[in-house]
Design an enzyme around this catalytic site. Structure first.
Site, PDB file in Angstrom:
ATOM      1  N   THR A  60       0.828  -1.209   0.000  1.00 16.99           N
ATOM      2  CA  THR A  60       0.000   0.000   0.000  1.00 16.99           C
ATOM      3  C   THR A  60       0.866   1.263   0.000  1.00 16.99           C
ATOM      4  O   THR A  60       0.701   2.146  -0.843  1.00 16.99           O
ATOM      5  CB  THR A  60      -0.910  -0.002   1.250  1.00 16.99           C
ATOM      6  OG1 THR A  60      -1.631  -1.226   1.246  1.00 16.99           O
ATOM      7  CG2 THR A  60      -1.865   1.162   1.248  1.00 16.99           C
ATOM      8  N   VAL A  67       5.726   7.686  12.362  1.00 22.92           N
ATOM      9  CA  VAL A  67       4.757   8.124  13.383  1.00 22.92           C
ATOM     10  C   VAL A  67       3.795   9.108  12.741  1.00 22.92           C
ATOM     11  O   VAL A  67       4.214  10.076  12.095  1.00 22.92           O
ATOM     12  CB  VAL A  67       5.465   8.822  14.564  1.00 22.92           C
ATOM     13  CG1 VAL A  67       4.441   9.279  15.607  1.00 22.92           C
ATOM     14  CG2 VAL A  67       6.503   7.921  15.205  1.00 22.92           C
ATOM     15  N   LYS A  76       5.082   3.897  18.299  1.00 27.44           N
ATOM     16  CA  LYS A  76       5.153   5.294  17.885  1.00 27.44           C
ATOM     17  C   LYS A  76       5.560   6.184  19.058  1.00 27.44           C
ATOM     18  O   LYS A  76       6.355   7.120  18.902  1.00 27.44           O
ATOM     19  CB  LYS A  76       3.805   5.717  17.309  1.00 27.44           C
ATOM     20  CG  LYS A  76       3.464   4.946  16.027  1.00 27.44           C
ATOM     21  CD  LYS A  76       2.010   5.119  15.632  1.00 27.44           C
ATOM     22  CE  LYS A  76       1.670   4.338  14.363  1.00 27.44           C
ATOM     23  NZ  LYS A  76       0.226   4.241  14.126  1.00 27.44           N
ATOM     24  N   GLY A  82      -2.570   5.347   5.718  1.00 30.95           N
ATOM     25  CA  GLY A  82      -3.145   5.396   4.369  1.00 30.95           C
ATOM     26  C   GLY A  82      -2.081   5.599   3.316  1.00 30.95           C
ATOM     27  O   GLY A  82      -1.000   6.140   3.585  1.00 30.95           O
TER      28      GLY A  82
HETATM   29  N1  HSE Z   1      -2.950   0.655  12.296  1.00 30.11           N
HETATM   30  C1  HSE Z   1      -2.517   1.991  12.437  1.00 30.11           C
HETATM   31  C2  HSE Z   1      -3.686   2.856  12.844  1.00 30.11           C
HETATM   32  C3  HSE Z   1      -1.908   2.585  11.208  1.00 30.11           C
HETATM   33  O1  HSE Z   1      -4.793   2.368  12.964  1.00 30.11           O
HETATM   34  O2  HSE Z   1      -3.481   4.027  13.055  1.00 30.11           O
HETATM   35  C4  HSE Z   1      -0.515   2.089  10.945  1.00 30.11           C
HETATM   36  O3  HSE Z   1       0.365   2.427  11.964  1.00 30.11           O
END
Ligand code: HSE
Length: 434
Positions: free
Chosen positions: A15, A134, A207, A304
């Site tokens: 992605t 992050v 993060k 995304g």
């Molecule tokens: N799975 C994470 C979220 C995105 O829902 O923010 C990728 O770090």
């Protein structure tokens, strides 16, 4: 020496890799104007050939293995978007050790192996950039390292997982239970392959480890982050929060205190008027408090294809500029201190406590007495539901040391009048509740 064309290699065309490829193509002209060099994808490493072709990658550019990339003298920058720890770490090390700068979005790898990778970048006079690790497309790493570099950062607190933010908001707006919203998040493709990484807080912990390391100039690894997820949050807790003028958010919190660095991820009651309270859907937001700047907040899409690609490509452009200006390797690791991490028992917080107790005279007094013995002072008490001889009570404490609260709850559970401690949630609130 200025290079009119800078060649890059892409590891992984999933992605985010696909998004990076698209942004590099779609915005190639503006990118070239801004850095005065063309960025050319010279090789890709991706097993899924049909994915490469679907993106329009010329099949001559598909490498058979990492060595074809790291041994290619013409490639200056390697973009790692494979995710996971291995072989990403091995490939990144090879690239750095072969004199290539590396751009990555890989939070797992940076949160666990940042020290080793930074050392390799320094040894080889190349750059290691990871803005997208992050907050996806939100600028936060570079702002912390550069724009806010004049400050002592006191606190970094944020919503760094979109999936859980979506779920908590949905529970709150629609009064739904956890399992129902988890299913919805999975149907929408928000929850990652392994939902526990999101819902148990591990994604956020990686993060926060990265943010805390940068904010406080000390290496914090993911294993040092105290983590609780949202799977124990019920519709009842959310409804009480609302009644008490709070919202429930999964927050990553990092603070510098005299006893060390607090670094934790857990659900929190925050006042409805707090800037983070209105962050909805899958958005992320990171609140930073500095001694000179005061309060700042960074908001946007935390995941995304294109938002994450936005941060990755900006890092590639930065690495390219540094290459052209011959200043590679000068942004070294900023973890030059060695500060202790404060154990969770030592933090001070207010708490929401939901209990099922016997509905008899004197029960509340005995509970308050037990709290009092451990210096836990109560700020407010709510009693709403009674079922048979059992009553549900909700308490909000004043600020107390967590270990005292834990000790008092352990003792409370031994009382035959206390049927269950249903939930305990920290309350992040600077004002005292009357
Ligand atoms: N799975 C994470 C979220 C995105 O829902 O923010 C990728 O770090």
């Amino acid at each position: 020496m200025h290079k009119p064309v800078i060649k890059v290699a892409l590891l992984g065309l999933g992605t985010i890799g696909g998004g990076v490829y698209k942004v590099l193509n779609k915005n190639s002209e503006i990118i070239k104007q801004r850095i005065n060099s063309k960025i050319e994808v010279a090789k890709v490493l991706e097993k899924n050939i049909s994915r490469c072709l679907e993106l329009g990658v010329n099949k001559d550019l598909i490498a058979n293995n990492i060595d074809e990339i790291v041994n290619d003298q013409e490639i200056d920058i390697v973009i790692e978007l494979m995710g996971g720890i291995e072989p990403a770490r091995e490939f990144v090390l090879k690239a750095l050790n072969n004199g290539k700068s590396v751009v990555t979005a890989n939070k797992d790898m940076i949160a666990l192996h940042g020290k080793e990778l930074y050392a390799a970048a320094e040894d080889n006079n190349v750059d290691l950039l990871f803005e997208a690790s992050v907050g996806g497309g939100i600028p936060i790493i570079r702002p912390l390292k550069q724009c806010l570099a004049a400050n002592h950062i006191q606190e970094v607190m944020g919503i760094v997982n979109g999936t859980t933010n979506y779920m908590l908001e949905k529970m709150s707006n629609e009064g739904l239970d956890f399992d129902v919203v988890l299913k919805e998040a999975q149907d929408k493709g928000y929850a990652e392959a392994n939902p526990s990484s999101d819902i148990e807080g591990f994604d956020a912990a990686r993060k926060v480890a990265i943010l805390a390391s940068i904010a406080f100039n000390t290496r914090i690894t993911v294993n040092e982050v105290y983590v609780e997820g949202i799977s124990r949050i019920t519709a009842e807790d959310i409804s009480y929060a609302s009644e008490l003028h709070y919202v429930v958010k999964l927050l990553g919190i990092a603070k510098e205190t005299e006893e060390g660095i607090e670094v934790r991820v857990h659900p929190v009651f925050i006042p409805k008027q707090h800037p983070l309270a209105s962050v909805g859907d899958v958005f992320n937001a990171i609140f930073v408090r500095g001694d000179a700047v005061g309060d700042t907040m960074f908001y946007g899409r935390g995941a995304g294809e294109l938002p994450t690609a936005s941060a990755v490509v900006a890092d590639v452009m930065d690495a390219a500029r540094r290459l052209n200006n011959n200043v590679q390797g000068l942004i070294s690791c900023t973890c030059f201190e060695d500060k202790p991490v404060k154990p969770i028992g030592k933090i001070f917080s207010k708490y929401y406590i939901r209990l099922q107790v016997a509905d008899r005279p004197g029960v509340l007094a005995s509970i308050a007495f037990e709290f009092g013995k451990h210096e836990v002072s109560l700020a407010s008490v709510l009693q709403k539901h009674t079922l048979g001889d059992s009553a549900e009570i909700v308490l909000i404490t004043h600020k107390v040391q967590e270990q005292n609260l834990r000790d008092s709850l352990e003792k409370l559970q031994l009382l035959d009048t206390v049927h269950e401690v249903s939930n305990v949630i920290r309350v992040e609130d600077e004002e005292e509740i009357i």
